[in-house]
Design a protein around this motif. Structure first.
Motif, PDB file in Angstrom:
ATOM      1  N   ALA A 288      29.532 -13.626  11.191  1.00  0.00           N
ATOM      2  CA  ALA A 288      28.980 -13.493   9.841  1.00  0.00           C
ATOM      3  C   ALA A 288      30.014 -13.908   8.794  1.00  0.00           C
ATOM      4  O   ALA A 288      29.668 -14.511   7.775  1.00  0.00           O
ATOM      5  N   LEU A 289      31.249 -13.595   9.046  1.00  0.00           N
ATOM      6  CA  LEU A 289      32.313 -13.983   8.129  1.00  0.00           C
ATOM      7  C   LEU A 289      32.442 -15.506   8.058  1.00  0.00           C
ATOM      8  O   LEU A 289      32.633 -16.068   6.975  1.00  0.00           O
ATOM      9  N   ALA A 290      32.305 -16.169   9.184  1.00  0.00           N
ATOM     10  CA  ALA A 290      32.369 -17.636   9.199  1.00  0.00           C
ATOM     11  C   ALA A 290      31.212 -18.226   8.401  1.00  0.00           C
ATOM     12  O   ALA A 290      31.391 -19.198   7.655  1.00  0.00           O
ATOM     13  N   TRP A 291      30.011 -17.656   8.523  1.00  0.00           N
ATOM     14  CA  TRP A 291      28.866 -18.160   7.770  1.00  0.00           C
ATOM     15  C   TRP A 291      29.023 -17.903   6.276  1.00  0.00           C
ATOM     16  O   TRP A 291      28.488 -18.639   5.454  1.00  0.00           O
TER      17      TRP A 291
ATOM     18  N   LEU B  36      31.525 -20.763   0.523  1.00  0.00           N
ATOM     19  CA  LEU B  36      32.683 -20.591  -0.336  1.00  0.00           C
ATOM     20  C   LEU B  36      33.559 -21.841  -0.315  1.00  0.00           C
ATOM     21  O   LEU B  36      33.970 -22.336  -1.371  1.00  0.00           O
ATOM     22  N   VAL B  37      33.822 -22.375   0.861  1.00  0.00           N
ATOM     23  CA  VAL B  37      34.618 -23.596   0.972  1.00  0.00           C
ATOM     24  C   VAL B  37      33.883 -24.771   0.326  1.00  0.00           C
ATOM     25  O   VAL B  37      34.484 -25.602  -0.356  1.00  0.00           O
TER      26      VAL B  37
END
Length: 59
Positions: free
Chosen positions: A3-6, A11-12
């Motif tokens: 979930a953090l990667a998604w 954001l990036v």
């Protein structure tokens, strides 16, 4: 962790879009619009001139 990667992907992408936008806009501040405005003034003057023949007449 997935979930953090998604959450990091948008954001990036937003940071990248902001950097690209500031880079793409950097040359617009120093741009001189004088020649474009002179051309537009000549165009307007040409459009305001009266025509020698009417559009309905045949040559």
């Amino acid at each position: 962790m997935a979930a953090l990667a998604w959450l990091l992907i948008p954001l990036v992408a937003a940071i990248g879009a902001g950097l690209w936008g500031s880079w793409a806009n950097r040359t617009r501040r120093a741009r001189n619009d004088g020649p474009e405005l002179d051309g537009y003034a000549r165009f307007r003057a040409a459009m305001e001139k009266p025509h020698s023949r009417h559009m309905t007449e045949q040559p």
